[in-house]
Design an enzyme around this catalytic site. Structure first.
Site, PDB file in Angstrom:
ATOM      1  N   LYS A  97      41.212  68.400  87.655  1.00 34.63           N
ATOM      2  CA  LYS A  97      42.229  69.109  88.429  1.00 34.63           C
ATOM      3  C   LYS A  97      42.546  70.419  87.714  1.00 34.63           C
ATOM      4  O   LYS A  97      43.070  70.421  86.597  1.00 34.63           O
ATOM      5  CB  LYS A  97      43.487  68.254  88.572  1.00 34.63           C
ATOM      6  CG  LYS A  97      44.587  68.928  89.402  1.00 34.63           C
ATOM      7  CD  LYS A  97      45.801  68.017  89.535  1.00 34.63           C
ATOM      8  CE  LYS A  97      46.909  68.684  90.333  1.00 34.63           C
ATOM      9  NZ  LYS A  97      48.094  67.811  90.466  1.00 34.63           N
ATOM     10  N   LYS A 142      39.429  68.844  92.036  1.00 35.91           N
ATOM     11  CA  LYS A 142      40.441  69.544  92.824  1.00 35.91           C
ATOM     12  C   LYS A 142      40.733  70.888  92.166  1.00 35.91           C
ATOM     13  O   LYS A 142      41.017  70.924  90.969  1.00 35.91           O
ATOM     14  CB  LYS A 142      41.722  68.703  92.883  1.00 35.91           C
ATOM     15  CG  LYS A 142      42.867  69.334  93.656  1.00 35.91           C
ATOM     16  CD  LYS A 142      44.113  68.457  93.603  1.00 35.91           C
ATOM     17  CE  LYS A 142      45.259  69.117  94.378  1.00 35.91           C
ATOM     18  NZ  LYS A 142      46.502  68.320  94.304  1.00 35.91           N
TER      19      LYS A 142
END
Length: 338
Positions: free
Chosen positions: A204, A261
């Protein structure tokens, strides 16, 4: 120009592009409704769904409307939803205490959806940013200049057990604390939830494209913290090797699925992770990616349907087995010709 000119070619790749049926026969990457996970935002009360300003077509739902939306999503062929709560700021504190309330909004949402649409897979976010007054993904140190990694992990493990008890199928830690996947796996197993899966937000990145999501869940950006940045726990967008390291650490700690992500800006990372793990790989087409496509389409600069499809196709082509996307329901309907 000489119309009689002919090339002496053995290989003519265009032969297989000549008709629609030929193109379909050799298509290498195919999107299916089952590839998608629909992120949904839930709020208290029974007011009509509220559209999020920076995310056209995306709404915050009260419980009754959330259940209705989940029924429609399941009917469209999408197999899973990811639930995110938006809380009244008055209910937040520095510790994110409401995250450990057995009657918390997201837990009631899980129970309601499971009762109404039991075949739908439910994911829940394991992070404190929707619950903390400062908007960070964990509790702060006494100096308020860092997130206390180990204290935060202890809270997240308890939070995951509460979510499992409410009936969630997959817990999804998005906090990026060190060691949290192993702690959550141990806590779930000890509580009798060995069958509950973990989708780890492993890679992330500290992206500038999260703004619309933060509007949707009402999380502040470092309010009341002078020195702290989410860069202290989210990945540097410049770092490729570090992303692979994080993914492999999470796999080793017991993650069942590995997430990258954002998705569209990090296709190389999706491919890197796909080549290094045998676990299913998820990718999150985040709020900013969704918003920019919607904005350009509304200005008449892009064809929404074509660009929506192409953006998701690229993510799957890069190696994602499943895609969290705000386009999930509409894309599934389009694929099924509904």
């Amino acid at each position: 120009m000489d119309d009689a000119f002919k090339l002496n070619l053995v290989q003519r790749p265009r032969r297989l592009r000549r008709t629609a049926s030929l193109r379909a026969m050799v298509e290498e990457t195919v999107l299916r409704p089952a590839d998608f996970i629909a992120p949904l935002f839930v709020v208290e009360g029974d007011a009509a769904p509220e559209e999020i300003n920076s995310m056209p077509g995306v709404f915050r739902f009260g419980l009754a409307d959330l259940v209705k939306e989940c029924r429609e999503i399941q009917a469209a062929g999408v197999p899973a939803v990811a639930l995110f709560p938006k809380l009244d700021p008055k209910l937040k504190d520095d510790e994110g205490s409401l995250a450990l309330d057995e009657n918390a909004l997201v837990l009631r949402a899980v129970r309601a959806v499971k009762a109404a649409v039991p075949e739908l897979t439910i994911l829940t976010d394991v992070a404190l940013d929707p619950y903390t007054s400062h908007g960070h993904d964990g509790v702060l140190t006494a100096e308020r200049d860092d997130v206390d990694n180990d204290r935060t992990v202890g809270i997240l493990a308890r939070m995951a057990v509460l979510q499992a008890r409410a009936g969630v199928d997959v817990v999804a830690p998005s906090d990026m604390m060190d060691g949290r996947v192993g702690a959550i796996r141990a806590a779930l197993d000890a509580a009798g939830f060995a069958g509950k899966a973990i989708m780890a937000y492993s890679a992330k990145f500290n992206s500038g494209y999260y703004g619309p999501f933060r509007e949707a869940v009402g999380s502040a950006q470092a309010a009341g913290t002078r020195l702290l940045s989410k860069a202290t726990y989210q990945l540097n967008p410049a770092n490729r090797r570090e992303a692979i390291q994080e993914a492999l650490l999470d796999e080793g700690e017991g993650a069942d699925m590995i997430m990258v992500k954002p998705a569209g800006l990090y296709l190389d990372i999706i491919r890197d992770v796909r080549e290094r793990t045998q676990k299913p790989v998820a990718a999150y087409q985040i709020s900013g990616e969704y918003a920019q496509i919607q904005a350009a389409a509304r200005l008449g600069w892009l064809d929404l349907a074509r660009c929506r499809h192409e953006s998701l196709l690229a993510i799957k082509r890069a190696g994602a087995d499943m895609i969290l996307t705000y386009f999930a329901k509409e894309m599934a309907k389009a694929l099924r010709g509904a």
